[in-house]
Scaffold this motif. Structure first.
Motif, PDB file in Angstrom:
ATOM      1  N   HIS A 128     -65.154 -21.526  29.118  1.00 40.56           N
ATOM      2  CA  HIS A 128     -65.072 -21.228  27.696  1.00 40.56           C
ATOM      3  C   HIS A 128     -64.374 -19.885  27.465  1.00 40.56           C
ATOM      4  O   HIS A 128     -64.035 -19.158  28.408  1.00 40.56           O
TER       5      HIS A 128
ATOM      6  N   ARG B 234     -64.577 -33.921  26.786  1.00 43.08           N
ATOM      7  CA  ARG B 234     -65.766 -33.156  27.145  1.00 43.08           C
ATOM      8  C   ARG B 234     -67.060 -33.966  26.997  1.00 43.08           C
ATOM      9  O   ARG B 234     -68.048 -33.683  27.683  1.00 43.08           O
TER      10      ARG B 234
ATOM     11  N   VAL C 233     -66.247 -25.022  20.712  1.00 45.06           N
ATOM     12  CA  VAL C 233     -67.716 -24.982  20.760  1.00 45.06           C
ATOM     13  C   VAL C 233     -68.244 -25.965  21.802  1.00 45.06           C
ATOM     14  O   VAL C 233     -69.105 -25.627  22.630  1.00 45.06           O
ATOM     15  N   VAL C 234     -67.744 -27.192  21.771  1.00 43.05           N
ATOM     16  CA  VAL C 234     -68.167 -28.194  22.755  1.00 43.05           C
ATOM     17  C   VAL C 234     -67.746 -27.773  24.153  1.00 43.05           C
ATOM     18  O   VAL C 234     -68.476 -27.980  25.131  1.00 43.05           O
ATOM     19  N   ASN C 235     -66.582 -27.153  24.273  1.00 39.38           N
ATOM     20  CA  ASN C 235     -66.149 -26.638  25.571  1.00 39.38           C
ATOM     21  C   ASN C 235     -67.126 -25.588  26.090  1.00 39.38           C
ATOM     22  O   ASN C 235     -67.455 -25.560  27.285  1.00 39.38           O
ATOM     23  N   LEU C 236     -67.619 -24.734  25.188  1.00 45.68           N
ATOM     24  CA  LEU C 236     -68.609 -23.723  25.557  1.00 45.68           C
ATOM     25  C   LEU C 236     -69.901 -24.364  26.063  1.00 45.68           C
ATOM     26  O   LEU C 236     -70.502 -23.909  27.033  1.00 45.68           O
ATOM     27  N   LEU C 237     -70.332 -25.445  25.420  1.00 49.58           N
ATOM     28  CA  LEU C 237     -71.614 -26.066  25.748  1.00 49.58           C
ATOM     29  C   LEU C 237     -71.560 -26.963  26.976  1.00 49.58           C
ATOM     30  O   LEU C 237     -72.606 -27.266  27.558  1.00 49.58           O
ATOM     31  N   THR C 238     -70.371 -27.391  27.368  1.00 53.92           N
ATOM     32  CA  THR C 238     -70.291 -28.389  28.443  1.00 53.92           C
ATOM     33  C   THR C 238     -69.594 -27.899  29.708  1.00 53.92           C
ATOM     34  O   THR C 238     -69.644 -28.594  30.727  1.00 53.92           O
ATOM     35  N   THR C 239     -68.927 -26.735  29.670  1.00 56.70           N
ATOM     36  CA  THR C 239     -68.220 -26.257  30.861  1.00 56.70           C
ATOM     37  C   THR C 239     -68.440 -24.758  31.035  1.00 56.70           C
ATOM     38  O   THR C 239     -68.999 -24.089  30.166  1.00 56.70           O
ATOM     39  N   GLN C 240     -67.958 -24.249  32.144  1.00 55.40           N
ATOM     40  CA  GLN C 240     -67.977 -22.816  32.421  1.00 55.40           C
ATOM     41  C   GLN C 240     -66.605 -22.180  32.187  1.00 55.40           C
ATOM     42  O   GLN C 240     -66.342 -21.073  32.620  1.00 55.40           O
TER      43      GLN C 240
END
Length: 595
Positions: A538, A476, A529-536
């Motif tokens: 989540h 990510r 958390v990083v998945n939430l901040l960097t992709t759609q």
């Protein structure tokens, strides 16, 4: 000299054989222990390598609509005709419950003239330039290739468990299979030395230091014993021809193969005409597979793949398709093979082969007798090892049993180090009493070798999971446009693992386990958390959309974070309690979570 009437048979040492097996068990598992731990962790993840790859490609949308297979085959056929016309092989891998998209791939077999005077590196570069792949949306027909980030995915972790990483493939295979042989010996001798193997499954004495780790090791060993025997023996079968070439080349000599040519040929094109003919005969007569005809060089229009699909469905209305293989597309001798999904026998996949020009069915392996008994036995073992036939619940059982095997290995490593520490401490106490007149600085100290092994244990056991978390985070965080992203993800994994080794060396001994467990807890919590901040893709979106492949991955990462956090908390509490009641000489005590 014996006294008549008083002769008594000499009783052999009842513990002699079992003691010898104990020594074999210890050293056959100790020597490869960290390699085996790496193999079990990466191999366990490999049971979900398709799902892991889906998570690592967030640009590919979730498919919620029902897939219409004839339309999907038509989309794939059109794309490959337009973009892979020079290839000699097409693959159309069908969607399944484990992945939403169809995977298209193509390659071209190079002629000896094309590779002449090229180095191995140049030949590999040329092969890479003639290979390609893309993901096809099975409903809309959209193709995702350049917009999808490059990634090693779950396949790279799966590959690591049998060829390792950063070493030549042949060397990695040899190391893994040698370690597998040693582990198999360790399993057999472990059965021998356990007098009360079933009682050990129900015995656990917490808070007893070395005894607790022995109970832990016994529980994981007995609980997973059938799985460990199967997975180790079947893993050896994968490389039986490599390690015992007479198994392969003995029958080959009997059948009249030119062994020297087989050993020297690096590709199918370099085989002698005699070997090619014999391989075709064996492939067809023993395995029921008709080899494709050679390239004619005459360009010919092929019938639509959708037409052949319709005929296949008339013959096999219920059989799930694994993939479609097109050999020599656009050639007069082009063939199309419909391959059914694997069952438990990896060698017994049913294939129906068509002429891609006339549409005539050439062969149907499902109507022929099965392979040889030896091939069936090997195929079942290999199928059990890979678990590709497994429904979702059985795949989770494979996963957790594999992790339990890793726990068995880890507890064995801790037990060995704990036992050595106890022996050293007893010797130090004996020497201290004998030399009471010496000053504190002159008293014997615990050996650095024991401390080093203890530090390496914690760095391996906790450091590897931290490295795996870093692999997912790198997917990510590395820029999507970066070159060689897959290699960079793997580098991030091993760099993080290396830092854990450095951390274990630098930090105080009494805090290593709890601190590294807290690091693992935080690392796995960061993934969603990083998945939430960097992709759609989540949790808030994937759960609502019913995208359980992506949601399941994030939830699993949170579950592992909680497990690591719980373990870290329990160890921290025990250490604080021990610190209030014991002296400052704590650093010389047992370096295990049992404290």
């Amino acid at each position: 000299m014996s006294i008549p009437g008083k002769t008594k048979a000499i009783q052999p040492d009842q513990g002699g054989f079992r003691q010898a097996m104990s020594v074999v068990h210890t050293w056959s598992t100790l020597l490869p222990i960290w390699v085996l731990y790496f193999v079990f962790i990466t191999g366990s993840i490999g049971y979900f390598h398709i799902e892991v790859t889906s998570w690592m490609k967030p640009e590919i949308p979730h498919v919620s609509e029902n897939v219409v297979e004839p339309a999907m085959v038509e989309y794939a056929d059109g794309f490959l005709r337009d973009n892979a016309g020079n290839a000699t092989r097409w693959f159309i891998n069908f969607p399944s419950e484990r992945k939403d998209t169809a995977r298209l791939s193509w390659s071209r077999t190079l002629t000896p003239e094309e590779t002449e005077n090229l180095t191995e590196a140049e030949q590999e570069k040329l092969r890479e330039d003639n290979r390609g792949n893309a993901d096809l949306h099975p409903v809309s027909g959209d193709v995702f290739d350049e917009q999808v980030r490059e990634t090693g995915g779950g396949a790279l972790l799966y590959r690591m468990h049998y060829v390792l990483h950063y070493v030549p493939r042949a060397l990695g295979e040899y190391l893994v299979v040698i370690c597998s042989f040693l582990m198999f010996a360790g399993l057999i001798t472990g059965i021998v030395i356990h007098k009360k193997i079933f009682r050990d499954f129900f015995t656990f004495r917490p808070g007893k230091g070395q005894r607790s780790w022995l109970d832990t090791h016994n529980i994981f060993s007995v609980m997973t014993l059938p799985f460990q025997l199967m997975i180790t023996f079947s893993g050896i079968l994968f490389y039986v021809a490599t390690m015992m070439p007479l198994v392969l080349y003995g029958p080959a000599v009997t059948l009249g193969f030119d062994i020297e040519n087989i050993l020297s040929a690096s590709s199918e094109e370099e085989l002698s005409p005699k070997n090619k003919e014999l391989i075709e005969v064996v492939t067809e007569e023993v395995f029921g597979i008709v080899p494709p005809p050679p390239v004619s060089g005459v360009k010919t229009e092929m019938v639509p793949l959708s037409q052949l699909y319709a005929d296949y469905r008339m013959r096999q209305p219920e059989s799930p398709i694994f993939n479609i293989l097109v050999q020599n597309p656009g050639d007069q001798n082009a063939t199309v093979t419909f391959q059914a999904d694997w069952g438990i026998n990896r060698q017994a996949r049913d294939n129906i082969v068509y002429s891609a020009v006339s549409g005539e069915m050439l062969s149907d392996s499902s109507q022929k007798d099965g392979a040889s008994l030896a091939s069936d036995v090997q195929g079942v073992f290999l199928g059990l090892h890979e678990g590709r036939f497994s429904p979702i619940m059985l795949r989770w059982l494979y996963f957790f049993t594999g992790l339990a095997g890793a726990a068995m290995i880890a507890s064995g490593a801790i037990l060995w180090a704990t036992k050595r520490r106890r022996n050293h401490e007893r010797e130090i106490q004996r020497l201290t009493k004998r030399n009471a007149h010496l000053g504190e600085d002159e008293m014997p100290k615990l050996g650095k070798g024991v401390i080093f092994v203890e530090h390496m244990n914690v760095a391996s056991i906790i450091g590897l999971p931290v490295g795996v978390a870093a692999y997912f985070l790198a997917n990510r965080l590395i820029p999507v446009a970066a070159q060689d992203r897959g290699a960079l993800e793997a580098d991030a994994m091993f760099v993080a693992w290396g830092l854990m080794f450095l951390f274990a060396i630098l930090r105080p001994a009494k805090r290593i386990w709890s601190e590294m467990l807290w690091i693992a807890c935080i690392a796995y919590a960061l993934i969603p958390v990083v998945n939430l901040l960097t992709t759609q893709r989540h949790l808030g979106v994937s759960v609502m959309a019913g995208d359980w492949v992506i949601a399941g991955f994030d939830l699993t990462m949170l579950a592992f974070s909680m497990l690591f956090g719980l373990a870290a908390y329990r160890i921290s509490v025990k250490q604080e309690g021990a610190g209030q009641s014991e002296s400052a000489a704590f650093d010389n005590r047992e370096l295990t979570p049992a404290e």
